[in-house]
Scaffold this motif. Structure first.
Motif, PDB file in Angstrom:
ATOM      1  N   ILE A 127       0.869  -1.523  -0.225  1.00 27.20           N
ATOM      2  CA  ILE A 127       0.190   0.468  -0.585  1.00 27.20           C
ATOM      3  C   ILE A 127       0.991   1.653   0.136  1.00 27.20           C
ATOM      4  N   SER A 128       0.553   2.168  -0.461  1.00 25.95           N
ATOM      5  CA  SER A 128       0.870   3.632  -0.496  1.00 25.95           C
ATOM      6  C   SER A 128       0.941   4.293  -0.153  1.00 25.95           C
ATOM      7  N   PRO A 129       2.123   5.248   0.816  1.00 24.32           N
ATOM      8  CA  PRO A 129       1.686   5.977   2.137  1.00 24.32           C
ATOM      9  C   PRO A 129       0.691   7.261   0.949  1.00 24.32           C
ATOM     10  N   GLU A 130       0.048   7.226  -0.293  1.00 23.61           N
ATOM     11  CA  GLU A 130      -1.487   8.226  -0.384  1.00 23.61           C
ATOM     12  C   GLU A 130      -2.514   7.426   0.041  1.00 23.61           C
ATOM     13  N   GLU A 131      -1.861   6.058  -0.269  1.00 28.18           N
ATOM     14  CA  GLU A 131      -3.587   5.600   0.057  1.00 28.18           C
ATOM     15  C   GLU A 131      -4.076   5.296   1.475  1.00 28.18           C
ATOM     16  N   LEU A 132      -2.713   5.454   1.820  1.00 26.92           N
ATOM     17  CA  LEU A 132      -3.354   4.727   3.701  1.00 26.92           C
ATOM     18  C   LEU A 132      -3.827   5.970   4.435  1.00 26.92           C
ATOM     19  N   ALA A 133      -3.108   7.249   3.757  1.00 23.08           N
ATOM     20  CA  ALA A 133      -3.602   8.722   4.202  1.00 23.08           C
ATOM     21  C   ALA A 133      -5.349   8.088   3.843  1.00 23.08           C
ATOM     22  N   GLY A 134      -5.642   7.814   2.545  1.00 24.07           N
ATOM     23  CA  GLY A 134      -7.003   8.267   2.067  1.00 24.07           C
ATOM     24  C   GLY A 134      -7.890   7.285   2.986  1.00 24.07           C
ATOM     25  N   LEU A 135      -7.212   6.165   3.540  1.00 20.50           N
ATOM     26  CA  LEU A 135      -8.204   5.471   4.387  1.00 20.50           C
ATOM     27  C   LEU A 135      -8.707   5.869   5.552  1.00 20.50           C
ATOM     28  N   ALA A 136      -7.302   6.903   6.348  1.00 17.89           N
ATOM     29  CA  ALA A 136      -7.388   7.240   6.959  1.00 17.89           C
ATOM     30  C   ALA A 136      -8.470   8.331   7.068  1.00 17.89           C
ATOM     31  N   CYS A 137      -8.817   8.742   6.194  1.00 20.01           N
ATOM     32  CA  CYS A 137      -9.637   9.756   5.716  1.00 20.01           C
ATOM     33  C   CYS A 137     -11.385   8.963   6.274  1.00 20.01           C
ATOM     34  N   GLU A 138     -11.227   7.906   5.689  1.00 21.70           N
ATOM     35  CA  GLU A 138     -12.640   7.139   5.500  1.00 21.70           C
ATOM     36  C   GLU A 138     -13.752   7.004   7.338  1.00 21.70           C
ATOM     37  N   THR A 139     -14.663   6.761   6.978  1.00 17.40           N
ATOM     38  CA  THR A 139     -15.341   7.214   8.366  1.00 17.40           C
ATOM     39  C   THR A 139     -14.788   5.027   8.809  1.00 17.40           C
ATOM     40  N   GLY A 140     -15.382   4.819   9.914  1.00 16.70           N
ATOM     41  CA  GLY A 140     -15.364   3.195   9.971  1.00 16.70           C
ATOM     42  C   GLY A 140     -13.939   2.385  10.015  1.00 16.70           C
ATOM     43  N   VAL A 141     -13.051   3.048   9.308  1.00 14.14           N
ATOM     44  CA  VAL A 141     -11.475   2.756   9.885  1.00 14.14           C
ATOM     45  C   VAL A 141     -10.738   3.285  10.498  1.00 14.14           C
ATOM     46  N   GLU A 142     -10.511   2.687  11.361  1.00 14.77           N
ATOM     47  CA  GLU A 142      -9.874   2.931  12.408  1.00 14.77           C
ATOM     48  C   GLU A 142      -8.274   3.464  12.710  1.00 14.77           C
ATOM     49  N   SER A 143      -7.858   4.650  12.734  1.00 11.31           N
ATOM     50  CA  SER A 143      -6.558   4.731  12.427  1.00 11.31           C
ATOM     51  C   SER A 143      -6.356   5.924  13.705  1.00 11.31           C
ATOM     52  N   ARG A 144      -4.962   6.637  13.641  1.00 11.13           N
ATOM     53  CA  ARG A 144      -4.291   6.935  14.481  1.00 11.13           C
ATOM     54  C   ARG A 144      -3.149   8.327  14.516  1.00 11.13           C
ATOM     55  N   LEU A 145      -2.946   9.028  14.768  1.00 10.58           N
ATOM     56  CA  LEU A 145      -1.358  10.025  13.856  1.00 10.58           C
ATOM     57  C   LEU A 145      -1.197  10.157  15.218  1.00 10.58           C
ATOM     58  N   VAL A 146       0.194   9.718  15.026  1.00 11.95           N
ATOM     59  CA  VAL A 146       1.140  10.054  16.743  1.00 11.95           C
ATOM     60  C   VAL A 146       2.100  11.065  16.113  1.00 11.95           C
ATOM     61  N   ARG A 147       2.231  12.355  16.821  1.00 12.61           N
ATOM     62  CA  ARG A 147       2.998  12.808  16.982  1.00 12.61           C
ATOM     63  C   ARG A 147       3.971  12.521  18.250  1.00 12.61           C
ATOM     64  N   GLN A 148       5.632  13.219  17.663  1.00 13.59           N
ATOM     65  CA  GLN A 148       6.363  13.060  18.793  1.00 13.59           C
ATOM     66  C   GLN A 148       6.780  15.218  18.583  1.00 13.59           C
ATOM     67  N   GLN A 149       6.571  14.974  19.750  1.00 14.04           N
ATOM     68  CA  GLN A 149       6.521  16.607  20.222  1.00 14.04           C
ATOM     69  C   GLN A 149       8.617  16.424  20.798  1.00 14.04           C
ATOM     70  N   SER A 150       8.806  18.142  19.301  1.00 15.74           N
ATOM     71  CA  SER A 150      10.325  17.607  20.206  1.00 15.74           C
ATOM     72  C   SER A 150      10.907  18.387  20.643  1.00 15.74           C
ATOM     73  N   ARG A 151      10.584  19.458  21.621  1.00 14.86           N
ATOM     74  CA  ARG A 151      11.085  20.221  22.129  1.00 14.86           C
ATOM     75  C   ARG A 151      10.927  19.896  23.580  1.00 14.86           C
ATOM     76  N   GLY A 152      11.865  20.052  24.590  1.00 11.71           N
ATOM     77  CA  GLY A 152      12.128  19.241  26.104  1.00 11.71           C
ATOM     78  C   GLY A 152      12.215  17.722  26.202  1.00 11.71           C
ATOM     79  N   ARG A 153      11.469  17.373  26.833  1.00  9.19           N
ATOM     80  CA  ARG A 153      11.460  15.815  27.079  1.00  9.19           C
ATOM     81  C   ARG A 153      10.694  15.453  25.858  1.00  9.19           C
TER      82      ARG A 153
END
Ligand code: SIN
Ligand code: CO
Length: 393
Positions: free
Chosen positions: A39-65
């Motif tokens: 699967i391509s990153p674009e397709e994966l992002a497309g799935l993550a925009c659909e309702t009924g599909v379980e998706s998460r976006l995890v961001r690491q904050q770069s400053r501090g700990r």
């Protein structure tokens, strides 16, 4: 491409199950040679925009700990355009139910029973993206499908309180790795439950995690007791047996206690056959967001048979799990999406064929299609939406 994983020298599917499965991590370099990301990153992002599909976006904050922030889909396409160039990852569950090339990956894992698989989660990470150091309570094969990822693991089982406070993700407060590898496309890392791990993208990368989430004892108990409750009549009540006036009003007499024990044993006591049947249904139960719609219009067994012959093939709905239980006494059982069906055991090869292939050609089954038991079963599965003439995978 072979039909299973290529195990490292000296390891076979049998020895893997004996020495590694649920016990020890195993790095399998080149286990899926020549793999192209299914699967391509674009397709994966497309799935993550659909309702009924379980998706998460995890961001690491770069400053501090280091801190990780999680947000849940469905996302808007604009969200992805605003993300920074590093330190985030997108994870989508159950991609095996949504993308045929990911469904096909599971063929490589048939050295384990189908019904042990939970899902294939696919993650896309930009450079340094990760979900932080953590451990999972299930077995997982981490397939490097594109780009590179550095995996670190620790050997000691973590203490349950070794987690950062106030994080939705259960991230470890202290993580001291014992081993480290950079996985390349085609490499697979197997981890049993409870092994602390941390996978950090080296450049952008795609990882497919084949997860074997085992039910907890609580889930098993809850499902079993719910099943027991279904068989308990609404209008049945406790009744006293023969009684004498009590010498002490507060006493629960031995006879009353015995009556309660007998009643609970009768309510809860079930045959081995009933427990097995509940278990097969339980194992194939779909997640609430992965149920199928019945066929419209439903067909009679005759109509179904004619259409099957004309169309030439039928496909398992990717949401529907199939499993069967061979029984020496009586009929065999088929379990599909939480329902059970019986079939005389002389048709066991038919049942095995139906469960083996996601794409069933008429020719595979022709020899049984004169048998009403077999056609009736297929027609019921078709009418329930578990088999379809179009490949919905
Ligand atoms: C990932 O794919 O980023 C995370 C997989 C895991 O650590 O369980
Ligand atoms: Co993990």
């Amino acid at each position: 491409m072979g039909t299973t994983l290529i195990f490292p020298d000296g390891v076979t599917a049998e020895s893997f199950l004996q020495f590694f499965w649920q016990r020890r991590p195993l790095l399998m370099r080149g286990a899926l040679p020549g793999i192209a990301s299914p699967i391509s990153p674009e397709e994966l992002a497309g799935l993550a925009c659909e309702t009924g599909v379980e998706s998460r976006l995890v961001r690491q904050q770069s400053r501090g700990r280091p801190r990780w922030k999680v947000s849940h889909g469905p996302f808007r396409a604009a969200t992805f355009r605003k993300l920074p160039p590093t330190h985030w990852t997108l994870l989508v569950q159950d991609v095996d139910k949504l993308v045929p090339s990911v469904t096909r990956l599971l063929e490589r894992f048939r050295f384990l029973p189908d019904w042990r698989v939970d899902d294939v989660m696919v993650s896309y990470a930009v450079d340094q993206g990760s979900v932080g150091p953590h451990w999972d309570e299930y077995d997982v094969f981490l397939i490097q499908a594109r780009g590179r990822r550095r995996w670190q693991i620790a050997n000691a089982r973590p203490s349950p309180d070794n987690v950062l406070p106030d994080e939705e993700l259960r991230i470890m407060a202290r993580f001291e790795p014992d081993e480290e590898w950079v996985l390349e496309p085609g490499d697979v890392l197997y981890l049993p439950p409870g092994v602390p791990h941390w996978g950090v993208a080296v450049g952008d990368c795609v990882t497919c995690s084949v997860g074997y989430r085992a039910p907890s004892h609580r889930e098993l108990a809850s499902s079993w007791f719910e099943h027991v409750l279904e068989g308990v009549a609404d209008d049945a009540y406790y009744r006293d047996g023969p009684m004498q006036p009590p010498a002490h009003g507060a006493e629960i007499s031995p006879a009353a206690a015995a009556r309660a024990v007998e009643l609970v044993e009768t309510l809860a006591g079930r045959s081995r056959a009933e427990i097995e049947r509940w278990y097969g249904a339980f194992l194939t139960e779909p997640k609430p967001n992965l149920t199928v719609d019945p066929a419209e219009p439903p067909l009679t067994p005759d109509e179904f048979r004619r259409l099957f012959e004309a169309r030439g093939a039928i496909y398992r709905h990717p949401f529907s799990r199939f499993a069967y239980l061979p029984k020496e006494d009586g009929c065999d059982w088929l379990f599909v999406a939480g329902e059970s069906y019986t079939l005389p055991k002389r048709h066991r090869t038919f049942l095995q064929t139906v469960c083996q292939w996601r794409e069933l050609h008429f020719g595979f089954l022709a020899e049984w299609l004169g048998e009403s038991d077999c056609v009736d079963l297929l027609a019921r599965l078709y009418n329930g939406g578990h088999l379809a003439f179009d490949d919905g995978a």
